[in-house]
Design an enzyme around this catalytic site. Sequence first.
Site: not given
Length: 494
Positions: A235, A269
């Site tokens: 990720e 993010c």
Amino acid sequence: METGTVVPLLPESEASGAPEGDATSRNPYAGLVSHLRASWLSGKTRPLEYRTAQLEALGRFLDDKKQQILEATASDLGKVPFEAELSEIFLSKNELYETLKNLSRWMKDEQVDRTLATRMDSAFIRKEPYGVVLIIAPWNYPIHLFLVPLIGAVAAGNCVIVKPSEMSKKTERIVAEGLPSYLDKDCFAVVTGGVPETTRLLENKFDYIFFTGSPPVGRIVMTAAAKHLTPVTLELGGKNPCYVSDTCDVTNVARRVAWGRFFNAGQTCIAPDYLLCTVEMQEKLIPALREAITDFYGPNPRESPDFGRIAGDKQFRRVQRLLGSGRVALGGQTDEAERYIAPTVLADVQPSDPIMQEEIFGPILPIVVITSTDEAIDFINSRERPLALYAFSSDDKVVNQVLERTSSGGFCGNDTLMHMSMPSLPFGGIGNSGLGRHHGKFSFDTFSHHRGCLKRGMGWEPLNAPRYPPYSQQKFGVIRATCKVTRKNDCTLL
């Protein structure tokens, strides 16, 4: 707790069964990995009852440590309590409850279609644990981003080593000192430390690695995993575009974008990283964003109890340097002593400006001017595929056009961040923004090996005769007729 310690630990010579000075002397974590692998091979983690008990223990950990987590994230990261409770605790509990509610169903063998030749047999997919899993978590959401993958790994029946971020010191201590007292010490452990400790940890053979962080470090993790042919989920984040069409409710867009950009002081993010809009829309958005920021944080966001701070001095200086791009339309104030950067909007940013070359990870929103939806789509497609992509328009055809002609890890139309709050949707990147997916059942599937299984009876041997030599066209015709996968309206001739 000192950097580089491991919790919990048997003495390494006991944990590995190896004599002192053997494998454990070569790598400080070899004994721990060996001990967890022995526990996994014993089958201890496989029963539903065991997995459920460990998951429920994670729930107790969140309940018991709630106040400590809120205080630690405030101290480490400047998180405001509302945002910390929402993102670190509430969303983690949602993942936990979704898993507990469905785990028995997810674990069941999945029956599959059979051909005529296997009609009397049993064919199914069995979901098996990989074995010993490593989860490396980041600092920006230090509870949520280790706990959500951990829930999936536990649900799938794995043994797990968790490596929390050393940047969020107090939160790391809560995890390292608190979590082991809730989980089975033979099957779960926490390793602390920085780059040297993580490097040594990655030298060991794991059966799966889950990493959340930056693309450069993701490449390092993937390289280490490749030495053992270990599968990975990465990720990685990136620059998330947000297109705003000329047909939209400007006030609503401004509020939703400002919330997504400035939540956790922009250290998310999937935060919208930059806006794409026409010059006319830019002129409408700036006053609307000013009003939204004032509504959210008051006339002086520095004094607001609801606006966070940059996590560290190094991060502060990096984000502060990015303020030189474009022109400051809103905000721009900084205070290094407090690691404060005001909610900032930069207008007339050029694609070549420094702020457009890296993920911002701070409370700055650049606006890049384009002339049309087509140009916005071309701009998005000319860059690395992002973790998230946002499109705002009152015309659903425009939102669909952006969705259909671009590629990203996730997509959200007419809002920001909200897609990641749903355990029913997969969360993950594509290309430079990551590899793999998780959340809800997708986490369970990520940490499960899907084993294809066929069980046949020992009788009816004459039915196998056509596949044995000596071969003939007649035998091939029988095999084709009994093993062919047919489509609707297919006609099979011998």
